[in-house]
Design an enzyme around this catalytic site. Structure first.
Site, short mmCIF file in Angstrom:
data_model
loop_
_atom_site.label_atom_id
_atom_site.label_comp_id
_atom_site.label_asym_id
_atom_site.label_seq_id
_atom_site.Cartn_x
_atom_site.Cartn_y
_atom_site.Cartn_z
N ASP A 38 -30.24 15.98 -1.52
CA ASP A 38 -30.99 17.21 -1.27
C ASP A 38 -31.52 17.82 -2.57
O ASP A 38 -32.42 18.67 -2.54
CB ASP A 38 -30.08 18.25 -0.60
N LYS B 204 -32.98 13.26 11.59
CA LYS B 204 -32.59 12.56 10.36
C LYS B 204 -31.89 11.25 10.70
O LYS B 204 -32.16 10.21 10.10
CB LYS B 204 -31.65 13.43 9.52
N GLN C 118 -25.72 20.13 5.79
CA GLN C 118 -26.78 20.89 6.44
C GLN C 118 -26.57 22.39 6.22
O GLN C 118 -25.46 22.91 6.39
CB GLN C 118 -26.79 20.57 7.95
N1 GUN Z 1 -31.57 23.23 6.45
C1 GUN Z 1 -32.90 23.28 6.65
N2 GUN Z 1 -33.54 22.38 5.87
C2 GUN Z 1 -32.58 21.76 5.15
C3 GUN Z 1 -32.62 20.73 4.15
O1 GUN Z 1 -33.66 20.21 3.76
N3 GUN Z 1 -31.41 20.36 3.66
C4 GUN Z 1 -30.25 20.93 4.06
N4 GUN Z 1 -29.11 20.51 3.51
N5 GUN Z 1 -30.18 21.88 4.97
C5 GUN Z 1 -31.34 22.30 5.50
#
Ligand code: GUN
Length: 299
Positions: free
Chosen positions: A124, A57, A101
């Protein structure tokens, strides 16, 4: 007799690269006004998969010309400390998107943490307000993976009106928002899941199958209606002939014989998620500053 047309492989890797390029071009335009979108990513603990996600990311955020602000906290962090950080990020005008996350360590209440994020920065789309807005047809931040699936479907099919869509999986992160997005496109939507009876028959009527249930190769080739579009969200690690292998929720080798178009695993939906996260961060920045939103990057 006419031969069956070739099945189209939906190349999420290439499509995601195009989206990132569009985001980067728009971000460059904002830079001319002295504006740089900022994405804050919060990781609590040392989950190895989460660390890989966060690294990717960060790289892609910076490549798109945006600021990536990473906060790595030890797994001994209290919920109160995490909430205090979220408060600071909510108040920081340089932060347009906040991503916490998941999964969070067991001593934390993930819903309480997610719902502490300013909904305007909820890139998100997991905040209860974002979910409620999506479900009621109001302008919302849309979760990244289903948004990526929708983009692939629109790109392949154009207008989705009246199509039969089956979403397999009922998670808050993929299944439920996916179903709402498809409803908003005027599809006839069925949500199936691990307890659904006659799931094969339900799939056989579907023009669109989105599999997001987390079961390796659950969806068999003979469940696919000829010509259907198959979107495989699953990423499952299996062992085959003594080798570790990534497979989706769809039995790809057989489904490809019937499908009109299908996403591979890896290289299908996966790369779309971060691309859509960047798109959401850009959208949040434009909305925060009352600027026109980039076209084609939202639901
Ligand atoms: N953990 C795995 N995929 C994601 C995601 O798309 N967003 C978040 N916040 N955590 C994750």
């Amino acid at each position: 007799m006419n031969a069956m047309p070739e099945t189209v492989l939906l190349d999420g890797k290439a499509f995601a690269a195009r989206i990132r390029a569009r985001v980067a071009a728009h971000v460059a335009g904002l830079a001319d006004r002295g504006l740089v979108p900022g994405l804050a990513v919060v990781l609590v603990g040392e989950d190895p998969a989460s660390q890989v996600y966060i690294r990717n990311k960060g790289i892609q955020t910076r490549d798109a010309g945006m600021n990536s602000l990473e906060h790595k906290l030890p797994d001994t962090t209290s919920q109160a400390e995490l909430l205090a950080l979220i408060d600071r990020l909510n108040a920081d005008p340089a932060v347009h998107g906040i991503l916490v996350q998941l999964p969070l360590p067991g001593h934390m209440d993930a819903d309480a943490v997610i719902n502490a994020i300013d909904p305007a920065k909820d890139v998100d789309g997991f905040h209860i307000l974002s979910a409620g807005r999506l479900a009621t047809g109001q302008r919302a931040m849309v979760p990244c993976t289903p948004l990526g699936c929708l983009m692939l479907l629109r790109d392949r099919l154009g207008d989705l009106t009246g199509l039969n869509a089956v979403v397999i999986g009922r998670s808050n992160i993929v299944g439920k928002p996916m179903a709402h997005l498809l409803l908003a496109e005027s599809c006839t939507v069925t949500i199936a899941h691990s307890r659904t009876r006659d799931i094969a028959d339900i799939c056989r009527r579907a023009d669109i199958v989105v599999a997001a249930v987390g079961r390796p190769r659950l969806v068999k080739g003979d469940w696919i209606k000829p010509g259907a579009t198959v979107i495989d969200v699953g990423i499952n690690r299996v062992e085959q002939d003594g080798k570790a292998l990534l497979v989706g929720d769809v039995d790809f080798a057989n489904a490809i014989k019937a499908a009109g178009a299908i996403t591979p695993v890896p290289g299908g939906v996966g790369p779309m998620t971060i691309a859509c996260l960047l798109a959401n961060t850009l959208t949040a920045c434009c909305r925060a500053h009352g600027l026109p939103e980039p076209e084609g990057l939202t639901a």
